[in-house]
Enzyme design. Structure first.
Site, PDB file in Angstrom:
ATOM      1  N   HIS A 183       0.836  -1.195   0.000  1.00  0.00           N
ATOM      2  CA  HIS A 183       0.000   0.000   0.000  1.00  0.00           C
ATOM      3  C   HIS A 183       0.876   1.252   0.000  1.00  0.00           C
ATOM      4  O   HIS A 183       2.101   1.175   0.182  1.00  0.00           O
ATOM      5  CB  HIS A 183      -0.956   0.000   1.202  1.00  0.00           C
ATOM      6  CG  HIS A 183      -0.278   0.051   2.535  1.00  0.00           C
ATOM      7  ND1 HIS A 183      -0.199  -1.018   3.404  1.00  0.00           N
ATOM      8  CD2 HIS A 183       0.370   1.067   3.166  1.00  0.00           C
ATOM      9  CE1 HIS A 183       0.456  -0.660   4.499  1.00  0.00           C
ATOM     10  NE2 HIS A 183       0.820   0.597   4.378  1.00  0.00           N
TER      11      HIS A 183
HETATM   12  P1  TYD Z   1      -1.991  -2.570   7.335  1.00  0.00           P
HETATM   13  O1  TYD Z   1      -1.687  -1.124   7.421  1.00  0.00           O
HETATM   14  O2  TYD Z   1      -2.533  -3.099   6.032  1.00  0.00           O
HETATM   15  O3  TYD Z   1      -0.692  -3.416   7.771  1.00  0.00           O
HETATM   16  P2  TYD Z   1       0.597  -3.965   7.012  1.00  0.00           P
HETATM   17  O4  TYD Z   1       1.114  -2.915   6.117  1.00  0.00           O
HETATM   18  O5  TYD Z   1       1.524  -4.292   8.135  1.00  0.00           O
HETATM   19  O6  TYD Z   1       0.190  -5.204   6.265  1.00  0.00           O
HETATM   20  O7  TYD Z   1      -2.990  -2.948   8.517  1.00  0.00           O
HETATM   21  C1  TYD Z   1      -3.336  -4.266   8.828  1.00  0.00           C
HETATM   22  C2  TYD Z   1      -4.709  -4.254   9.478  1.00  0.00           C
HETATM   23  O8  TYD Z   1      -4.682  -3.537  10.700  1.00  0.00           O
HETATM   24  C3  TYD Z   1      -5.794  -3.609   8.620  1.00  0.00           C
HETATM   25  O9  TYD Z   1      -6.987  -4.343   8.799  1.00  0.00           O
HETATM   26  C4  TYD Z   1      -5.965  -2.241   9.224  1.00  0.00           C
HETATM   27  C5  TYD Z   1      -5.620  -2.451  10.687  1.00  0.00           C
HETATM   28  N1  TYD Z   1      -4.978  -1.286  11.312  1.00  0.00           N
HETATM   29  C6  TYD Z   1      -5.700  -0.531  12.243  1.00  0.00           C
HETATM   30  O10 TYD Z   1      -6.863  -0.805  12.548  1.00  0.00           O
HETATM   31  N2  TYD Z   1      -5.074   0.554  12.814  1.00  0.00           N
HETATM   32  C7  TYD Z   1      -3.784   0.888  12.510  1.00  0.00           C
HETATM   33  O11 TYD Z   1      -3.248   1.866  13.084  1.00  0.00           O
HETATM   34  C8  TYD Z   1      -3.067   0.102  11.542  1.00  0.00           C
HETATM   35  C9  TYD Z   1      -1.648   0.424  11.172  1.00  0.00           C
HETATM   36  C10 TYD Z   1      -3.713  -0.972  10.974  1.00  0.00           C
END
Ligand code: TYD
Length: 137
Positions: free
Chosen positions: A53
């Site tokens: 992302h």
């Molecule tokens: P994501 O940002 O996609 O993580 P990564 O880049 O590590 O794969 O987030 C993973 C999941 O956690 C997604 O469902 C959103 C949730 N999330 C929150 O609810 N709050 C937050 O502050 C973060 C970073 C993620």
């Protein structure tokens, strides 16, 4: 220091091999934004790639407080880079509009200092729409 592209910043450490170390991150001192949120990830299997992302506004300072974490980034101009966080003093600053894929060693703990509270609307989760949007800027 210009904070307009992803870059590794080496933070100071205090201590010794006998006593152990402390490293400090402080808003505006060595972190170029107000820290609004902190999160950490752990137990990511070696064969899993996270990330996938970019963010519209969020800035981040990211550490591997344990283990090794590899970031493959692509900025809004299409510049691709690889950054390896393999020491707790290394911070990766990521400005807005940087696509990233992340791989972890089995023991890695990622600590992220973030400039905004969580907002799913701040994410580009689709690479093509990221490229289309930033390409128009
Ligand atoms: P994501 O940002 O996609 O993580 P990564 O880049 O590590 O794969 O987030 C993973 C999941 O956690 C997604 O469902 C959103 C949730 N999330 C929150 O609810 N709050 C937050 O502050 C973060 C970073 C993620």
């Amino acid at each position: 220091m210009e904070y307009n592209k992803p870059q590794i910043i080496t933070f100071d450490k205090i201590g010794s091999s006998q006593l152990g170390y402390i490293t400090i991150a402080e808003t505006q001192k060595n972190v170029p934004f107000e820290i609004q949120r902190v999160y950490w990830t752990y137990y990511t299997p070696h064969d899993v790639t996270r990330g996938g992302h970019a963010h519209k506004e969020l800035q981040q300072m990211i550490f591997a407080v344990s283990g090794t974490i590899i970031f493959n980034t692509e900025d809004k101009d299409g510049n691709k880079e690889t950054f390896t966080l393999d020491h707790p003093t290394k911070g990766l600053y990521i400005p807005k509009l940087v696509w990233r894929d992340i791989q972890f060693s089995h023991n890695a703990v990622l600590l992220c200092l973030a400039s905004e509270i969580y907002d799913e609307e701040d994410y580009f989760r689709d690479y093509e729409s990221f490229k289309e949007t930033v390409g128009k800027k």
